[in-house]
Write a protein that holds these residues in place. Sequence first.
Motif, short mmCIF file in Angstrom:
data_model
loop_
_atom_site.label_atom_id
_atom_site.label_comp_id
_atom_site.label_asym_id
_atom_site.label_seq_id
_atom_site.Cartn_x
_atom_site.Cartn_y
_atom_site.Cartn_z
N GLY A 115 0.83 -1.21 0.00
CA GLY A 115 0.00 0.00 0.00
C GLY A 115 0.86 1.25 0.00
O GLY A 115 0.61 2.20 -0.75
N VAL A 116 1.91 1.23 0.82
CA VAL A 116 2.79 2.40 0.92
C VAL A 116 3.60 2.58 -0.36
O VAL A 116 3.59 3.64 -1.00
N VAL A 117 4.28 1.49 -0.77
CA VAL A 117 5.12 1.58 -1.97
C VAL A 117 4.27 1.89 -3.20
O VAL A 117 4.61 2.75 -4.01
N LEU A 132 4.69 13.82 0.10
CA LEU A 132 5.06 12.40 -0.03
C LEU A 132 5.94 11.94 1.11
O LEU A 132 5.78 10.85 1.64
N MET A 133 6.88 12.81 1.51
CA MET A 133 7.77 12.42 2.61
C MET A 133 6.98 12.30 3.91
O MET A 133 7.21 11.40 4.71
N GLY A 134 6.02 13.19 4.08
CA GLY A 134 5.15 13.13 5.25
C GLY A 134 4.39 11.82 5.27
O GLY A 134 4.32 11.12 6.28
N PHE A 135 3.85 11.48 4.10
CA PHE A 135 3.11 10.23 3.98
C PHE A 135 4.00 9.03 4.29
O PHE A 135 3.64 8.15 5.07
N ALA A 136 5.20 9.02 3.67
CA ALA A 136 6.12 7.89 3.88
C ALA A 136 6.52 7.78 5.34
O ALA A 136 6.58 6.68 5.91
N PHE A 137 6.74 8.93 5.99
CA PHE A 137 7.14 8.94 7.39
C PHE A 137 6.05 8.34 8.27
O PHE A 137 6.29 7.43 9.07
N LEU A 138 4.79 8.84 8.08
CA LEU A 138 3.68 8.34 8.89
C LEU A 138 3.44 6.86 8.64
O LEU A 138 3.20 6.09 9.56
N ALA A 139 3.55 6.46 7.36
CA ALA A 139 3.29 5.07 7.02
C ALA A 139 4.32 4.14 7.64
O ALA A 139 3.96 3.10 8.19
N THR A 140 5.60 4.52 7.57
CA THR A 140 6.62 3.64 8.15
C THR A 140 6.47 3.58 9.67
O THR A 140 6.73 2.56 10.28
N THR A 196 6.02 0.19 11.84
CA THR A 196 6.85 -0.20 12.96
C THR A 196 5.98 -0.44 14.18
O THR A 196 6.21 -1.39 14.95
N ALA A 197 4.93 0.38 14.35
CA ALA A 197 4.03 0.21 15.49
C ALA A 197 3.32 -1.13 15.39
O ALA A 197 3.17 -1.85 16.38
N GLN A 198 2.91 -1.49 14.16
CA GLN A 198 2.21 -2.74 13.96
C GLN A 198 3.13 -3.93 14.27
O GLN A 198 2.72 -4.90 14.88
#
Lengths: 275, 290
Positions: free
Chosen positions: B215-217, B272-280, B284-286
């Motif tokens: 989903g992220v990539v 995009l960087m914001g999105f990538a940061f939140l997604a990663t 990690t939380a998961q």
Amino acid sequence: MKRSFGQSLSLYGGLLLIALLIVLPFWWVISGSIKLPREIIQRVPTMIPESFTLQHFEKLLQASDFPVYLINSIIVASFSMAFTVLLALPAAYAFFRMEFPGRNALYRTILLAYAFPGVVVLIPLYGLFAKVGLIDSPVALVIVNVAFALPFSIWMMRSFLATIPREIEEAAVVDGAPTTTILVRILMPLIAPGIASVAIFAFISSWTEYLFASVLIVSDARRTIPVGFAGIIGQYQIDWGLLLAGATAAIIPVVILFALVGRWFVSGLTDGAVK
Amino acid sequence: MKNTTLAFLFVSPALLFLLAVLGWPLVQAVILSFQDVGVIGSQGHYVGLANYAAILGGAGFWRALGRSVVWVLGNAVVQTALALATALILNQKFPGVRIARTWVILSWIVPTVVVVIIWRWLLSSSGGMINPLLIQAGVIERPVGFFATRESAMTTLILINSWRWFPFTALMMLAGLTRIPSDLYEAARIDGAGTFQRFKRITWPLLQPTLLVLGVVGTLLSFNVFDVIWLLTAGGPAGATQTLPVLIYETAFKGYRLSEAATVSVLTSILLMGFAFLATRAMTAQEAAR
């Protein structure tokens, strides 16, 4: 394990649908390239060509610039492939086989570059290339293609390096072999499939690249297939026969390459996706 | 000690190269966004945040962002559905499975321009393949212009791009599927669970991490798609398919407003960087919760 009739039906039915979805468009284009013009634009399309002609291919090779685009594309893609492998291989080895401070942070930064929008750096890169006189030069395309293929290539090497037991290197170290020897003589043959995967990925990315090639190349004689071809589409009267022949001719090189090393590439893709 | 030096020696060529070709231009883009450069090569002056104020205050950027969101979501839905079905099938055992797994990716390895020709030809309203077939089947009476109206242009583009990308996604999913231990299915079968039950209780939950990564990539990759859109509709009709990458390209290389384009691209990168940061972080939380 036996499948029930229903399961077999859905498996092979689904398989057939996917095959049709992927192969049918290609079949229509490739078979269209040998049809006479009047059959191409016929009201009721034919599945199997009723006419046969090589006139579109003759025109493509003799009257259009396609051969020039083809040679340019092959040159750019080959150099991009070579430099990507040269840069990705040692980097991947260091990332996945060696310990050094900041390794994870650096690796993550490189991965981030993979998803980076090309169009963002296109504008400043144009300015930089203009300053050093690389506009309209295939060198500029090679530089850009390598940069965009590198992150994914490094990531893809991971699964191939992971399959090699560490004992092999350790034994060589105990024997007193220098690291470079270990890399070249012992590891190289073992990760040949990985090298092939990276090579094919770099070649394909370069082969299909349009955005940078459309801006950084100015003269018609230096264009690669994607951009040169797009120019032919844009012409006032669309010559479908010529375009279909061109599309067919542009498919062939990647298909040949893929037939040779495609399965390594797919296994690199599927095994590498693990983490 | 010697090993560390060697490691840096191995990493630095790739790293320096990326820094020079991607990192440095990014800095230049930021500088450019604070100036008023028009045509490439002309001199600019420092204008502070004027570009940002103009772009965030205007409608063009927000509309393109909206279209990009529609584009990304549409691609995500179509590709996930097609790819999941394909991956489930390719995960079975049948004669020729290796060949199928290799050649399924055919639409992804051909140049975009070939994809464009294929679909321009198949969807052409004079001749073509799809229109005559639909007429024969009685679905439509006269040829449809698939790129003619706003809605159909966007939908058609999403379907074409999904056609190109779903095999790639399918192979990534297949990797996730092959990691699910087969004894789980065996146990479920012994317990009498049907095909659908096994999918719902085993495949779907265990595929979640893979789907999340994809989903992220996938979001980032489809967001960046430019050539398919540009070559098929050039952002039209009437700007209906002008996503952010198309807007940046048009502003810079058709409108010759370089600084403005750089500003949009800086804003895009931040998004995009914001999105990538939140997604990663979510990933990690998961992982930590497991």
